[in-house]
Design an enzyme around this catalytic site. Structure first.
Site, mmCIF file in Angstrom:
data_model
loop_
_atom_site.group_PDB
_atom_site.id
_atom_site.type_symbol
_atom_site.label_atom_id
_atom_site.label_comp_id
_atom_site.label_asym_id
_atom_site.label_seq_id
_atom_site.Cartn_x
_atom_site.Cartn_y
_atom_site.Cartn_z
ATOM 1 N N GLY A 109 -26.124 56.073 69.253
ATOM 2 C CA GLY A 109 -25.060 56.703 70.020
ATOM 3 C C GLY A 109 -24.382 55.656 70.873
ATOM 4 O O GLY A 109 -24.895 54.557 71.046
ATOM 5 N N LYS A 137 -29.616 58.490 74.947
ATOM 6 C CA LYS A 137 -30.643 57.939 74.058
ATOM 7 C C LYS A 137 -31.980 57.771 74.772
ATOM 8 O O LYS A 137 -33.023 58.189 74.262
ATOM 9 C CB LYS A 137 -30.170 56.597 73.472
ATOM 10 C CG LYS A 137 -28.911 56.708 72.630
ATOM 11 C CD LYS A 137 -28.421 55.368 72.120
ATOM 12 C CE LYS A 137 -28.021 54.394 73.191
ATOM 13 N NZ LYS A 137 -26.826 54.766 73.963
ATOM 14 N N GLU A 143 -33.247 50.554 72.969
ATOM 15 C CA GLU A 143 -32.382 49.372 72.832
ATOM 16 C C GLU A 143 -32.644 48.638 71.516
ATOM 17 O O GLU A 143 -32.677 47.408 71.456
ATOM 18 C CB GLU A 143 -32.562 48.422 74.025
ATOM 19 C CG GLU A 143 -32.314 49.056 75.375
ATOM 20 C CD GLU A 143 -30.873 49.500 75.613
ATOM 21 O OE1 GLU A 143 -29.980 49.121 74.824
ATOM 22 O OE2 GLU A 143 -30.639 50.236 76.585
ATOM 23 N N CYS A 144 -32.787 49.404 70.433
ATOM 24 C CA CYS A 144 -33.132 48.817 69.134
ATOM 25 C C CYS A 144 -32.025 47.939 68.562
ATOM 26 O O CYS A 144 -32.284 47.134 67.669
ATOM 27 C CB CYS A 144 -33.538 49.895 68.140
ATOM 28 S SG CYS A 144 -32.178 50.995 67.668
#
Length: 189
Positions: free
Chosen positions: A9, A15, A86-87
């Site tokens: 998003g 998130k 925070e991928c």
């Protein structure tokens, strides 16, 4: 059968609050989870996931060269789920490690982050999650200017839009704005 989930998003789409909610739901049932985040995210504190509404929790920081698979494999208790914040900042190696956690350890992984940067390019972690994820979901929010669905992130500096610069610049509401395509190219600033 475990799966690799990628939930993306724009900024301010919720998130991190979703990660904290999922963790709470598992833990309420006595099922341990592992929460991890990119070591690059130092907005609040190193090794912490923090939502804009004030909820926060410690997390295992992930560096580019961390062996995530071995870390999860060697935990004293197998987690029911691995949650990643925070991928987008993960390396290709990190994402492939997450796929191995799913495939070889049968542990579900839910990775949350941005899909594209302020220049509308994919982040490295996002690119590889789009390639490897079993399920991909968009977490929606609205454009700051018109309330249409936000699909892009506008970087601002001193109240002006910025379209060039380093891909990674850690910041929050003071730097990044969720916007629709129209207002990405023509912001009401």
């Amino acid at each position: 059968m475990a799966q690799l989930y990628y939930k993306y998003g724009t900024m301010n789409s919720g998130k991190t609050i979703e990660i904290l909610k999922v963790a709470h739901n598992y833990e309420e049932q006595g099922k341990p989870v592992v929460i991890m985040t990119s070591a690059l995210d130092t907005r609040d504190e190193f090794g912490v996931v923090s939502s804009r509404i004030g909820m926060r929790r410690e997390a295992v920081p992930i560096s580019d060269d961390m062996d995530i698979f071995s870390y999860i494999q060697n935990l004293p208790q197998k987690p029911y789920c691995v949650l990643i914040d925070e991928c987008q900042f993960l390396s290709k190696k990190n994402v492939y490690d997450l796929a191995r956690v799913v495939d070889d350890l049968d542990v579900p992984v839910m990775a949350f982050g941005l899909k594209n940067d302020f220049q509308n390019n994919l982040f490295e972690g996002s690119k590889h999650l789009l390639l490897l994820a079993d399920k991909i979901d968009e977490i929606k929010t609205i454009c700051q200017y018109c309330s249409k669905k936000a699909t892009m992130v506008l970087r601002t500096e001193n109240g002006k839009p910025v379209y060039e610069g380093d891909q990674i610049q850690i910041g929050g509401n003071e730097t990044y704005i969720p916007v629709c395509r129209k207002h990405y190219f023509n912001p009401d600033i």
